[in-house]
Write a protein that holds these residues in place. Structure first.
Motif, PDB file in Angstrom:
ATOM      1  N   GLU A 138       0.827  -1.208   0.000  1.00 12.08           N
ATOM      2  CA  GLU A 138       0.000   0.000   0.000  1.00 12.08           C
ATOM      3  C   GLU A 138       0.860   1.257   0.000  1.00 12.08           C
ATOM      4  O   GLU A 138       0.525   2.257  -0.650  1.00 12.08           O
ATOM      5  CB  GLU A 138      -0.922  -0.002   1.216  1.00 12.08           C
ATOM      6  N   ARG A 139       1.985   1.236   0.736  1.00  6.79           N
ATOM      7  CA  ARG A 139       2.868   2.400   0.791  1.00  6.79           C
ATOM      8  C   ARG A 139       3.668   2.549  -0.514  1.00  6.79           C
ATOM      9  O   ARG A 139       3.954   3.648  -0.964  1.00  6.79           O
ATOM     10  CB  ARG A 139       3.842   2.284   1.970  1.00  6.79           C
ATOM     11  N   PHE A 140       4.037   1.404  -1.088  1.00  4.20           N
ATOM     12  CA  PHE A 140       4.905   1.395  -2.259  1.00  4.20           C
ATOM     13  C   PHE A 140       4.149   1.719  -3.544  1.00  4.20           C
ATOM     14  O   PHE A 140       4.702   2.336  -4.469  1.00  4.20           O
ATOM     15  CB  PHE A 140       5.557   0.012  -2.366  1.00  4.20           C
ATOM     16  N   GLU A 141       2.872   1.338  -3.605  1.00  3.54           N
ATOM     17  CA  GLU A 141       2.114   1.435  -4.848  1.00  3.54           C
ATOM     18  C   GLU A 141       2.082   2.841  -5.437  1.00  3.54           C
ATOM     19  O   GLU A 141       2.384   3.025  -6.629  1.00  3.54           O
ATOM     20  CB  GLU A 141       0.695   0.904  -4.638  1.00  3.54           C
ATOM     21  N   PRO A 142       1.724   3.885  -4.677  1.00  4.93           N
ATOM     22  CA  PRO A 142       1.672   5.217  -5.311  1.00  4.93           C
ATOM     23  C   PRO A 142       3.036   5.734  -5.746  1.00  4.93           C
ATOM     24  O   PRO A 142       3.117   6.601  -6.619  1.00  4.93           O
ATOM     25  CB  PRO A 142       1.071   6.104  -4.215  1.00  4.93           C
ATOM     26  N   LEU A 143       4.106   5.222  -5.165  1.00  6.06           N
ATOM     27  CA  LEU A 143       5.444   5.657  -5.537  1.00  6.06           C
ATOM     28  C   LEU A 143       5.926   5.025  -6.840  1.00  6.06           C
ATOM     29  O   LEU A 143       6.644   5.652  -7.606  1.00  6.06           O
ATOM     30  CB  LEU A 143       6.443   5.304  -4.423  1.00  6.06           C
ATOM     31  N   ALA A 144       5.526   3.772  -7.075  1.00  3.42           N
ATOM     32  CA  ALA A 144       6.165   2.988  -8.133  1.00  3.42           C
ATOM     33  C   ALA A 144       5.252   2.572  -9.268  1.00  3.42           C
ATOM     34  O   ALA A 144       5.752   2.179 -10.331  1.00  3.42           O
ATOM     35  CB  ALA A 144       6.796   1.728  -7.521  1.00  3.42           C
ATOM     36  N   PHE A 145       3.921   2.649  -9.094  1.00  2.00           N
ATOM     37  CA  PHE A 145       3.038   2.013 -10.062  1.00  2.00           C
ATOM     38  C   PHE A 145       1.945   2.937 -10.580  1.00  2.00           C
ATOM     39  O   PHE A 145       1.545   3.891  -9.914  1.00  2.00           O
ATOM     40  CB  PHE A 145       2.374   0.775  -9.450  1.00  2.00           C
ATOM     41  N   ARG A 146       1.469   2.587 -11.776  1.00  2.00           N
ATOM     42  CA  ARG A 146       0.243   3.147 -12.336  1.00  2.00           C
ATOM     43  C   ARG A 146      -0.700   1.986 -12.640  1.00  2.00           C
ATOM     44  O   ARG A 146      -0.331   0.823 -12.517  1.00  2.00           O
ATOM     45  CB  ARG A 146       0.541   3.921 -13.635  1.00  2.00           C
ATOM     46  N   HIS A 147      -1.934   2.316 -13.072  1.00  2.00           N
ATOM     47  CA  HIS A 147      -2.890   1.275 -13.400  1.00  2.00           C
ATOM     48  C   HIS A 147      -2.393   0.446 -14.590  1.00  2.00           C
ATOM     49  O   HIS A 147      -1.830   0.968 -15.554  1.00  2.00           O
ATOM     50  CB  HIS A 147      -4.253   1.868 -13.739  1.00  2.00           C
ATOM     51  N   SER A 148      -2.648  -0.851 -14.518  1.00  2.00           N
ATOM     52  CA  SER A 148      -2.218  -1.757 -15.581  1.00  2.00           C
ATOM     53  C   SER A 148      -3.045  -1.539 -16.845  1.00  2.00           C
ATOM     54  O   SER A 148      -4.235  -1.211 -16.794  1.00  2.00           O
ATOM     55  CB  SER A 148      -2.373  -3.208 -15.117  1.00  2.00           C
ATOM     56  N   ASN A 188       9.602  -6.027 -14.485  1.00  2.00           N
ATOM     57  CA  ASN A 188       9.941  -6.453 -13.133  1.00  2.00           C
ATOM     58  C   ASN A 188       8.809  -7.249 -12.516  1.00  2.00           C
ATOM     59  O   ASN A 188       7.655  -7.165 -12.953  1.00  2.00           O
ATOM     60  CB  ASN A 188      10.253  -5.233 -12.252  1.00  2.00           C
ATOM     61  N   ALA A 189       9.166  -8.031 -11.512  1.00  2.00           N
ATOM     62  CA  ALA A 189       8.197  -8.749 -10.691  1.00  2.00           C
ATOM     63  C   ALA A 189       8.689  -8.695  -9.254  1.00  2.00           C
ATOM     64  O   ALA A 189       9.885  -8.823  -9.002  1.00  2.00           O
ATOM     65  CB  ALA A 189       8.058 -10.196 -11.158  1.00  2.00           C
ATOM     66  N   LEU A 190       7.775  -8.480  -8.315  1.00  2.00           N
ATOM     67  CA  LEU A 190       8.141  -8.356  -6.916  1.00  2.00           C
ATOM     68  C   LEU A 190       7.256  -9.257  -6.075  1.00  2.00           C
ATOM     69  O   LEU A 190       6.055  -9.344  -6.317  1.00  2.00           O
ATOM     70  CB  LEU A 190       7.974  -6.914  -6.425  1.00  2.00           C
ATOM     71  N   ALA A 191       7.839  -9.901  -5.093  1.00  2.00           N
ATOM     72  CA  ALA A 191       7.088 -10.683  -4.116  1.00  2.00           C
ATOM     73  C   ALA A 191       7.223 -10.002  -2.765  1.00  2.00           C
ATOM     74  O   ALA A 191       8.306  -9.983  -2.178  1.00  2.00           O
ATOM     75  CB  ALA A 191       7.615 -12.112  -4.061  1.00  2.00           C
ATOM     76  N   PHE A 192       6.130  -9.408  -2.275  1.00  2.00           N
ATOM     77  CA  PHE A 192       6.146  -8.798  -0.959  1.00  2.00           C
ATOM     78  C   PHE A 192       6.035  -9.892   0.102  1.00  2.00           C
ATOM     79  O   PHE A 192       5.550 -10.990  -0.179  1.00  2.00           O
ATOM     80  CB  PHE A 192       4.996  -7.805  -0.832  1.00  2.00           C
ATOM     81  N   PRO A 193       6.484  -9.627   1.313  1.00  2.00           N
ATOM     82  CA  PRO A 193       6.420 -10.656   2.358  1.00  2.00           C
ATOM     83  C   PRO A 193       5.011 -11.216   2.513  1.00  2.00           C
ATOM     84  O   PRO A 193       4.070 -10.474   2.785  1.00  2.00           O
ATOM     85  CB  PRO A 193       6.858  -9.905   3.618  1.00  2.00           C
ATOM     86  N   GLY A 194       4.843 -12.510   2.291  1.00  2.00           N
ATOM     87  CA  GLY A 194       3.535 -13.134   2.398  1.00  2.00           C
ATOM     88  C   GLY A 194       2.597 -12.822   1.252  1.00  2.00           C
ATOM     89  O   GLY A 194       1.455 -13.263   1.229  1.00  2.00           O
ATOM     90  N   GLY A 195       3.037 -12.055   0.263  1.00  2.00           N
ATOM     91  CA  GLY A 195       2.210 -11.601  -0.840  1.00  2.00           C
ATOM     92  C   GLY A 195       1.798 -10.147  -0.612  1.00  2.00           C
ATOM     93  O   GLY A 195       1.916  -9.631   0.499  1.00  2.00           O
ATOM     94  N   PRO A 196       1.373  -9.461  -1.682  1.00  2.00           N
ATOM     95  CA  PRO A 196       1.081  -9.992  -3.000  1.00  2.00           C
ATOM     96  C   PRO A 196       2.317 -10.126  -3.887  1.00  2.00           C
ATOM     97  O   PRO A 196       3.397  -9.638  -3.542  1.00  2.00           O
ATOM     98  CB  PRO A 196       0.142  -8.921  -3.583  1.00  2.00           C
ATOM     99  N   VAL A 197       2.105 -10.800  -5.032  1.00  2.00           N
ATOM    100  CA  VAL A 197       3.062 -10.799  -6.132  1.00  2.00           C
ATOM    101  C   VAL A 197       2.612  -9.713  -7.110  1.00  2.00           C
ATOM    102  O   VAL A 197       1.430  -9.636  -7.451  1.00  2.00           O
ATOM    103  CB  VAL A 197       3.095 -12.159  -6.852  1.00  2.00           C
ATOM    104  N   VAL A 198       3.529  -8.859  -7.529  1.00  2.00           N
ATOM    105  CA  VAL A 198       3.202  -7.789  -8.468  1.00  2.00           C
ATOM    106  C   VAL A 198       4.010  -7.978  -9.745  1.00  2.00           C
ATOM    107  O   VAL A 198       5.236  -8.106  -9.696  1.00  2.00           O
ATOM    108  CB  VAL A 198       3.502  -6.399  -7.871  1.00  2.00           C
ATOM    109  N   LEU A 199       3.313  -8.014 -10.875  1.00  2.00           N
ATOM    110  CA  LEU A 199       3.953  -8.111 -12.187  1.00  2.00           C
ATOM    111  C   LEU A 199       3.740  -6.805 -12.928  1.00  2.00           C
ATOM    112  O   LEU A 199       2.624  -6.278 -12.966  1.00  2.00           O
ATOM    113  CB  LEU A 199       3.351  -9.258 -13.004  1.00  2.00           C
ATOM    114  N   THR A 200       4.791  -6.270 -13.530  1.00  2.00           N
ATOM    115  CA  THR A 200       4.643  -5.031 -14.286  1.00  2.00           C
ATOM    116  C   THR A 200       4.212  -5.317 -15.719  1.00  2.00           C
ATOM    117  O   THR A 200       4.509  -6.372 -16.279  1.00  2.00           O
ATOM    118  CB  THR A 200       5.955  -4.224 -14.301  1.00  2.00           C
ATOM    119  N   ASP A 201       3.488  -4.349 -16.291  1.00  2.00           N
ATOM    120  CA  ASP A 201       3.080  -4.478 -17.697  1.00  2.00           C
ATOM    121  C   ASP A 201       4.285  -4.694 -18.594  1.00  2.00           C
ATOM    122  O   ASP A 201       4.236  -5.473 -19.565  1.00  2.00           O
ATOM    123  CB  ASP A 201       2.342  -3.215 -18.143  1.00  2.00           C
TER     124      ASP A 201
END
Length: 343
Positions: A138-148, A188-201
């Motif tokens: 939740e903290r990382f999303e606005p810094l690093a991502f846009r809508h897929s 890129n792909a990231l696995a946060f502790p316990g999930g979620p897994v995030v895949l970039t477009d």
């Protein structure tokens, strides 16, 4: 109090208008706001995520149009969490109590676990790990991502297959698989502790479907083997995790999110990558997929990224731009270990 929003059936991405009525400590869901109220049912909250999402015991969830009231969020909290919420409301006495809790917890966890990372990992509850991963995302999303921009049908296909792979590997519960367009980290792909897994477009556009599934298997392996938690403990410290668990939420969780982000920048250790690659091959085999696709995915990313950056293979391996290979050292060695060949 009535709350308007959208209601979602289990494993469905299609919402329908609905209302929640919150009164006298009870919660009622009306999935047909324009009707006669005959469909209204009482619901039990299992989790409140962020400021707008409520999950119920049946696997359904409700997304509120506006921020949820504090009283409703407290319904999903334990007595300990409510006590901590009480502590975080400013007053001199509460600040003193909170200070003593922080100092005591910090000292205790430093003494007990600072030199015993493996023991800490082995005894760290899975639900705490999942909460840490969810908060960090939740903290990382606005810094690093846009809508897929990936189509819904393709995302659903990958999500369903990822859940099957998690089930075949015995990973329970299966972590969420999310899709976002990266602002700066590229493929890129990231696995946060316990999930979620995030895949970039950018990663999905670079790979075939089977190669994307191989990357998902690799990230599932990181979660199963708790590599992200290892890394966060190294970066943020055991005492910080303890403070998060016991509820010093605002500043400390921000520190954890920074720790997760720093972990991504530092990259995973060579041993963790070998372990995740080997386990990914096993997951692919267990779920009926060709394990050779992992090597193909690594090689494809290697070729695509180097070509995009107009770099020689040596310069591409050495330079530090933000893509899946750059945070995973020794990719030539990994391709060969996964059964592939490097020109």
């Amino acid at each position: 109090m009535r709350i308007t929003g959208e209601y979602f059936e289990p494993r469905s991405s299609r919402g329908q208008p609905a209302e929640l009525e919150f009164s006298s400590g009870k919660l009622w869901l009306d999935p047909d706001p324009g009707g006669d109220g005959s469909k209204t049912v009482q619901v039990t909250i299992t989790k409140v995520q962020g400021r707008n999402d409520i999950y119920f015991t049946s696997g359904r969830y409700f997304h509120a149009h506006d921020d949820l009231p504090a009283g409703l969020r407290r319904m999903a909290q334990s007595r300990l969490e409510n006590a901590i919420s009480w502590l975080t409301v400013f007053s001199p006495m509460r600040m003193l109590v909170l200070f003593l809790i922080i100092v005591t917890t910090l000292a205790g966890f430093r003494l007990a676990f600072a030199s015993f990372t493996e023991l800490t990992i082995a005894t760290f509850p899975r639900d705490w790990e999942t909460e840490i991963g969810s908060t960090a995302f939740e903290r990382f999303e606005p810094l690093a991502f846009r809508h897929s921009q990936i189509s819904r049908s393709y995302k659903d296909s990958l999500t369903d297959e990822g859940a099957k792979m998690a089930e075949a590997a015995g990973i329970k519960p299966a972590p969420d698989i999310l899709f976002r367009k990266a602002k700066f980290m590229g493929a890129n792909a990231l696995a946060f502790p316990g999930g979620p897994v995030v895949l970039t477009d950018q990663l999905i556009f670079a790979l075939t479907r089977q190669e994307v599934l191989a990357v998902i298997a690799h990230e599932l392996a990181h979660i199963e083997l708790r590599h992200s938690l290892h890394q966060v403990i190294k970066v943020a410290g055991v005492s910080t995790l303890a403070l998060i668990v016991f509820g010093a939420e605002d500043i400390i969780i921000e520190n954890l999110a920074a720790g997760v982000i720093t972990t991504w920048y530092l990259g995973n250790s060579r041993d963790f990558e070998r372990e995740a690659d080997q386990r990914a091959i096993e997951i692919l085999e267990a779920s009926g997929h060709d394990p050779a696709t992992l090597a193909k995915a690594l090689k494809t990313l290697y070729e695509v990224i180097c070509d995009q950056q107009q770099l020689s293979t040596e310069a591409c391996e050495a330079q530090g731009s933000h893509h899946w290979l750059s945070t995973h050292p020794g990719f030539r060695e990994r391709i060969i270990a996964a059964g592939g060949e490097v020109d």
